[in-house]
Enzyme design. Sequence first.
Site, mmCIF file in Angstrom:
data_model
loop_
_atom_site.group_PDB
_atom_site.id
_atom_site.type_symbol
_atom_site.label_atom_id
_atom_site.label_comp_id
_atom_site.label_asym_id
_atom_site.label_seq_id
_atom_site.Cartn_x
_atom_site.Cartn_y
_atom_site.Cartn_z
ATOM 1 N N LYS A 44 0.813 -1.513 -0.148
ATOM 2 C CA LYS A 44 -0.099 -0.144 0.004
ATOM 3 C C LYS A 44 0.809 1.308 0.014
ATOM 4 O O LYS A 44 2.077 1.209 0.406
ATOM 5 C CB LYS A 44 -0.894 -0.111 1.222
ATOM 6 N N ARG A 145 -10.865 -0.135 15.263
ATOM 7 C CA ARG A 145 -10.759 0.604 14.158
ATOM 8 C C ARG A 145 -11.924 -0.129 13.093
ATOM 9 O O ARG A 145 -12.750 -0.023 13.396
ATOM 10 C CB ARG A 145 -9.258 0.610 13.730
ATOM 11 N N TYR A 280 15.257 29.700 7.427
ATOM 12 C CA TYR A 280 14.012 30.385 8.179
ATOM 13 C C TYR A 280 14.136 30.730 9.523
ATOM 14 O O TYR A 280 14.092 29.711 10.431
ATOM 15 C CB TYR A 280 12.816 30.067 7.566
ATOM 16 N N MET A 328 10.948 23.958 2.410
ATOM 17 C CA MET A 328 10.164 23.055 1.342
ATOM 18 C C MET A 328 10.987 22.202 0.571
ATOM 19 O O MET A 328 11.014 21.208 0.333
ATOM 20 C CB MET A 328 9.028 24.169 0.644
#
Length: 392
Positions: A44, A145, A280, A328
């Site tokens: 998956k 679940r 940053y 990013m």
Amino acid sequence: MTETAALRTAPLRARAEIDLDAVRANVRTLRALAPGAALMAVVKSDGYGHGATPCARAAVQAGATWLGTATPEEALVLRASGQLPDDVRIMCWLWTPGGPWREAIEARLDVSVSGMWALDEVTAAARAAGRPARVQLKADTGLGRGGCQPGDDWTELVSAARAAEAEGLVKVTGLWSHLACADEPGHSSVDAQLDGFRAMIAHAEQQGLRPEVRHIANSPATLTRPDSHFDLVRTGIAVYGISPSPELGSPADFGLRPAMTLSASVALVKQVPGGHGVSYGHHYITAGETTLGLIPVGYADGVPRHASSAGPVLVGGKWRTVAGRVAMDQFVVDLGGDRPEPGERAVLFGPGDGGEPTAEDWAKAAGTIAYEIVTRIGTRVPRVYLNERQAG
Ligand SMILES: *Cc1c(COP(=O)(O)O)cnc(C)c1O
């Protein structure tokens, strides 16, 4: 030259190398640990970020007879790939109303059914397709679940499935469940879930169901609980050579080898004075005159922003630490005066035997699990396959 062969030699900004020999060896190791059970390679989420089809192929070459995905769409892509043997079984379990039941039946997928809405939809699709659906009933034995609750809900689902089988609309190929705490050594819920599973199987079999496979074990249970293996083990993370949890052991403790190596090409090396803010927010300030290296991967590539000022990278033979924020597309490391050439390979993680960090090291740095580290490597990072084998 194939695309991957070209990528293998091209200088790349970043790459995730996937060693398919490691995938094959891991599958063989897992099969040896569960000799009485068939092996499902769970692929998956694009093979936990490693590439679903190439990893599925390698797993099948090493003896996996089942493949598992979460969504039906993922399973349909595998079946349509034309790269897998026709008789490999493909199971998917995360269905929502209106899902592609008919396509799944025509692609000979094994589909999971957890409740009456799903049984109703799959029988309608089987009627329309004019052929039976392969259905696996999912029991909630305590995970809380997905899955059908024991008691009245299970009784109703089993009896409706048996009736649909009598009508020729479904074949119940499996009974299955999922564990909550198999990654915590000695957790008492595992025994309770195994007992509950046996009871739910016994009820279904008393009602006349004759499943081919009964299964509950994920990677941690496959590695540590032989009594959970039943007819099939569903292994995901261990196929990719990562330990399901550091408390259980390292990959090497289980004879597993991480398949993915994530690296980037150093984009810039420069000297800066002391007191210089880096990236940053200036969360890193150079302690004195030093050199900085620019590593051209960021959170859009799956490098976790939570690993700012913490993630490890091997550059020029030494571990360096992310200096300040992960952005990013890039982050910076303090090279402490060293001056590797631009283009030098920076290894974020790999198997660890070349001195590089591992996905587990990044998981610790980011406060997460290694599953999340490999699964989130972005689509902008090319996967480069090593040891591809055409036959089979
Ligand atoms: C993802 C998943 C697995 C595989 O789990 P691992 O811990 O990666 O082995 C098995 N079963 C189900 C239902 C899953 O969703």
